[in-house]
Design a protein around this motif. Structure first.
Motif, PDB file in Angstrom:
ATOM      1  N   ASN A  80      -0.306   0.674   9.595  1.00 16.86           N
ATOM      2  CA  ASN A  80      -1.091   0.790  10.825  1.00 16.86           C
ATOM      3  C   ASN A  80      -0.387   0.113  12.006  1.00 16.86           C
ATOM      4  O   ASN A  80       0.710  -0.426  11.870  1.00 16.86           O
ATOM      5  CB  ASN A  80      -2.524   0.282  10.621  1.00 16.86           C
ATOM      6  CG  ASN A  80      -2.606  -1.215  10.397  1.00 16.86           C
ATOM      7  OD1 ASN A  80      -1.714  -1.988  10.736  1.00 16.86           O
ATOM      8  ND2 ASN A  80      -3.708  -1.638   9.805  1.00 16.86           N
ATOM      9  N   THR A  81      -1.026   0.132  13.159  1.00 14.63           N
ATOM     10  CA  THR A  81      -0.406  -0.386  14.392  1.00 14.63           C
ATOM     11  C   THR A  81      -0.205  -1.893  14.361  1.00 14.63           C
ATOM     12  O   THR A  81       0.561  -2.427  15.158  1.00 14.63           O
ATOM     13  CB  THR A  81      -1.246  -0.002  15.623  1.00 14.63           C
ATOM     14  OG1 THR A  81      -2.572  -0.513  15.454  1.00 14.63           O
ATOM     15  CG2 THR A  81      -1.284   1.509  15.801  1.00 14.63           C
ATOM     16  N   ASN A  82      -0.875  -2.590  13.431  1.00 11.64           N
ATOM     17  CA  ASN A  82      -0.684  -4.035  13.277  1.00 11.64           C
ATOM     18  C   ASN A  82       0.378  -4.373  12.243  1.00 11.64           C
ATOM     19  O   ASN A  82       0.669  -5.540  12.017  1.00 11.64           O
ATOM     20  CB  ASN A  82      -2.001  -4.711  12.877  1.00 11.64           C
ATOM     21  CG  ASN A  82      -3.040  -4.595  13.963  1.00 11.64           C
ATOM     22  OD1 ASN A  82      -2.724  -4.667  15.143  1.00 11.64           O
ATOM     23  ND2 ASN A  82      -4.282  -4.409  13.567  1.00 11.64           N
ATOM     24  N   GLY A  83       0.922  -3.356  11.556  1.00 11.10           N
ATOM     25  CA  GLY A  83       1.929  -3.580  10.532  1.00 11.10           C
ATOM     26  C   GLY A  83       1.357  -3.811   9.149  1.00 11.10           C
ATOM     27  O   GLY A  83       2.086  -4.170   8.228  1.00 11.10           O
ATOM     28  N   ASN A  84       0.058  -3.589   8.994  1.00  9.30           N
ATOM     29  CA  ASN A  84      -0.589  -3.742   7.689  1.00  9.30           C
ATOM     30  C   ASN A  84      -0.647  -2.398   6.972  1.00  9.30           C
ATOM     31  O   ASN A  84      -0.646  -1.342   7.602  1.00  9.30           O
ATOM     32  CB  ASN A  84      -2.005  -4.291   7.851  1.00  9.30           C
ATOM     33  CG  ASN A  84      -1.995  -5.684   8.436  1.00  9.30           C
ATOM     34  OD1 ASN A  84      -1.199  -6.527   8.048  1.00  9.30           O
ATOM     35  ND2 ASN A  84      -2.870  -5.921   9.401  1.00  9.30           N
ATOM     36  N   ILE A  85      -0.765  -2.456   5.649  1.00  6.39           N
ATOM     37  CA  ILE A  85      -0.843  -1.245   4.830  1.00  6.39           C
ATOM     38  C   ILE A  85      -2.309  -0.900   4.587  1.00  6.39           C
ATOM     39  O   ILE A  85      -3.130  -1.768   4.326  1.00  6.39           O
ATOM     40  CB  ILE A  85      -0.110  -1.457   3.503  1.00  6.39           C
ATOM     41  CG1 ILE A  85       1.389  -1.589   3.765  1.00  6.39           C
ATOM     42  CG2 ILE A  85      -0.393  -0.318   2.533  1.00  6.39           C
ATOM     43  CD1 ILE A  85       2.194  -1.893   2.542  1.00  6.39           C
ATOM     44  N   GLU A  86      -2.602   0.404   4.669  1.00  2.87           N
ATOM     45  CA  GLU A  86      -3.951   0.903   4.381  1.00  2.87           C
ATOM     46  C   GLU A  86      -3.849   2.287   3.777  1.00  2.87           C
ATOM     47  O   GLU A  86      -2.779   2.893   3.751  1.00  2.87           O
ATOM     48  CB  GLU A  86      -4.812   0.915   5.652  1.00  2.87           C
ATOM     49  CG  GLU A  86      -4.235   1.729   6.783  1.00  2.87           C
ATOM     50  CD  GLU A  86      -5.018   1.616   8.086  1.00  2.87           C
ATOM     51  OE1 GLU A  86      -5.193   2.662   8.741  1.00  2.87           O
ATOM     52  OE2 GLU A  86      -5.443   0.502   8.439  1.00  2.87           O
ATOM     53  N   SER A  87      -4.955   2.795   3.280  1.00  4.52           N
ATOM     54  CA  SER A  87      -5.064   4.157   2.726  1.00  4.52           C
ATOM     55  C   SER A  87      -4.014   4.431   1.649  1.00  4.52           C
ATOM     56  O   SER A  87      -3.270   5.402   1.718  1.00  4.52           O
ATOM     57  CB  SER A  87      -4.962   5.202   3.837  1.00  4.52           C
ATOM     58  OG  SER A  87      -5.945   5.003   4.819  1.00  4.52           O
ATOM     59  N   VAL A  88      -3.970   3.596   0.631  1.00  2.00           N
ATOM     60  CA  VAL A  88      -2.986   3.732  -0.448  1.00  2.00           C
ATOM     61  C   VAL A  88      -3.515   4.666  -1.523  1.00  2.00           C
ATOM     62  O   VAL A  88      -4.656   4.529  -1.974  1.00  2.00           O
ATOM     63  CB  VAL A  88      -2.664   2.353  -1.076  1.00  2.00           C
ATOM     64  CG1 VAL A  88      -1.649   2.495  -2.200  1.00  2.00           C
ATOM     65  CG2 VAL A  88      -2.169   1.386  -0.019  1.00  2.00           C
ATOM     66  N   SER A  89      -2.689   5.620  -1.927  1.00  2.00           N
ATOM     67  CA  SER A  89      -3.025   6.487  -3.055  1.00  2.00           C
ATOM     68  C   SER A  89      -1.739   6.873  -3.772  1.00  2.00           C
ATOM     69  O   SER A  89      -0.686   6.992  -3.156  1.00  2.00           O
ATOM     70  CB  SER A  89      -3.776   7.736  -2.605  1.00  2.00           C
ATOM     71  OG  SER A  89      -2.939   8.570  -1.854  1.00  2.00           O
ATOM     72  N   ALA A  90      -1.844   7.039  -5.085  1.00  2.00           N
ATOM     73  CA  ALA A  90      -0.679   7.423  -5.890  1.00  2.00           C
ATOM     74  C   ALA A  90      -1.057   8.571  -6.804  1.00  2.00           C
ATOM     75  O   ALA A  90      -2.161   8.612  -7.351  1.00  2.00           O
ATOM     76  CB  ALA A  90      -0.185   6.239  -6.703  1.00  2.00           C
ATOM     77  N   LYS A  91      -0.132   9.502  -6.955  1.00  2.00           N
ATOM     78  CA  LYS A  91      -0.323  10.638  -7.855  1.00  2.00           C
ATOM     79  C   LYS A  91       0.952  10.801  -8.662  1.00  2.00           C
ATOM     80  O   LYS A  91       2.048  10.573  -8.169  1.00  2.00           O
ATOM     81  CB  LYS A  91      -0.594  11.924  -7.065  1.00  2.00           C
ATOM     82  CG  LYS A  91      -1.913  11.918  -6.337  1.00  2.00           C
ATOM     83  CD  LYS A  91      -2.160  13.226  -5.640  1.00  2.00           C
ATOM     84  CE  LYS A  91      -3.496  13.159  -4.904  1.00  2.00           C
ATOM     85  NZ  LYS A  91      -3.791  14.384  -4.195  1.00  2.00           N
ATOM     86  N   GLY A  92       0.782  11.197  -9.887  1.00  6.67           N
ATOM     87  CA  GLY A  92       1.931  11.420 -10.751  1.00  6.67           C
ATOM     88  C   GLY A  92       1.493  11.802 -12.139  1.00  6.67           C
ATOM     89  O   GLY A  92       0.310  12.065 -12.389  1.00  6.67           O
ATOM     90  N   ASP A  93       2.458  11.767 -13.061  1.00  9.82           N
ATOM     91  CA  ASP A  93       2.192  12.258 -14.402  1.00  9.82           C
ATOM     92  C   ASP A  93       1.651  11.204 -15.362  1.00  9.82           C
ATOM     93  O   ASP A  93       1.430  11.493 -16.528  1.00  9.82           O
ATOM     94  CB  ASP A  93       3.449  12.913 -14.988  1.00  9.82           C
ATOM     95  CG  ASP A  93       4.691  12.064 -14.831  1.00  9.82           C
ATOM     96  OD1 ASP A  93       4.573  10.863 -14.520  1.00  9.82           O
ATOM     97  OD2 ASP A  93       5.798  12.602 -15.016  1.00  9.82           O
ATOM     98  N   ASN A  94       1.410   9.964 -14.892  1.00  7.97           N
ATOM     99  CA  ASN A  94       0.859   8.918 -15.752  1.00  7.97           C
ATOM    100  C   ASN A  94      -0.157   8.104 -14.973  1.00  7.97           C
ATOM    101  O   ASN A  94       0.182   7.450 -13.991  1.00  7.97           O
ATOM    102  CB  ASN A  94       1.984   8.029 -16.289  1.00  7.97           C
ATOM    103  CG  ASN A  94       1.481   6.985 -17.251  1.00  7.97           C
ATOM    104  OD1 ASN A  94       0.939   5.969 -16.845  1.00  7.97           O
ATOM    105  ND2 ASN A  94       1.661   7.245 -18.542  1.00  7.97           N
ATOM    106  N   LYS A  95      -1.403   8.135 -15.422  1.00 11.26           N
ATOM    107  CA  LYS A  95      -2.490   7.450 -14.725  1.00 11.26           C
ATOM    108  C   LYS A  95      -2.236   5.949 -14.607  1.00 11.26           C
ATOM    109  O   LYS A  95      -2.471   5.346 -13.553  1.00 11.26           O
ATOM    110  CB  LYS A  95      -3.808   7.715 -15.460  1.00 11.26           C
ATOM    111  CG  LYS A  95      -5.009   7.046 -14.847  1.00 11.26           C
ATOM    112  CD  LYS A  95      -6.256   7.310 -15.676  1.00 11.26           C
ATOM    113  CE  LYS A  95      -7.422   6.510 -15.139  1.00 11.26           C
ATOM    114  NZ  LYS A  95      -8.615   6.649 -15.970  1.00 11.26           N
TER     115      LYS A  95
END
Length: 134
Positions: A80-95
């Motif tokens: 984001n504009t403050n340099g923080n991480i948000e809205s994380v999601s991961a997809k792949g072949d192993n839960k």
């Protein structure tokens, strides 16, 4: 030995920021969504991609991944504009790997240098593919 293999895979991963539409896992490169089209300067992790790889290597807990084999996970997040991480999601072949990558990225408390557009900080989507061999 497993950590060494993981470290080699993380170091060998191709991380590149590009202003293209994600095409999936075929090229195994980091890409950004079309929302970043007008970005003049991409978001940057302090110390660059090598520092991010080192952070991921130190924080990932491979014992949380119950299976063995070669797994790929694509993690998407916003700086984001403050340099923080948000809205994380991961997809792949192993839960389990997806959950572990989400946990590792969410654990980053270090502020990124925000992306810039016309001299102003803007949100920046990052797609980070990771492959490990357990």
């Amino acid at each position: 030995m497993k950590k060494t293999g993981l470290f080699i895979l993380l170091l060998g991963s191709h991380f590149a920021f590009a202003q293209t539409i994600p095409t999936g896992l075929a090229n195994n490169k980091s890409v950004v969504s079309t929302e970043n089209v007008n970005v003049e300067t991409p978001a940057e992790f302090p110390g660059g991609m090598d520092a991010l790889r080192k952070y991921i290597y130190q924080e990932i807990n491979i014992s949380n991944i119950k299976s063995s084999g070669v797994f790929t996970s694509v993690t998407k997040f916003v700086v984001n504009t403050n340099g923080n991480i948000e809205s994380v999601s991961a997809k792949g072949d192993n839960k389990d790997m997806n959950q572990e990558m989400e946990r590792v990225i969410k654990s980053i408390k270090i502020k990124w240098k925000p992306a810039q557009s016309q001299g102003l900080p803007v949100k920046y989507w990052v797609t980070l593919p990771t492959t490990i061999n357990l």
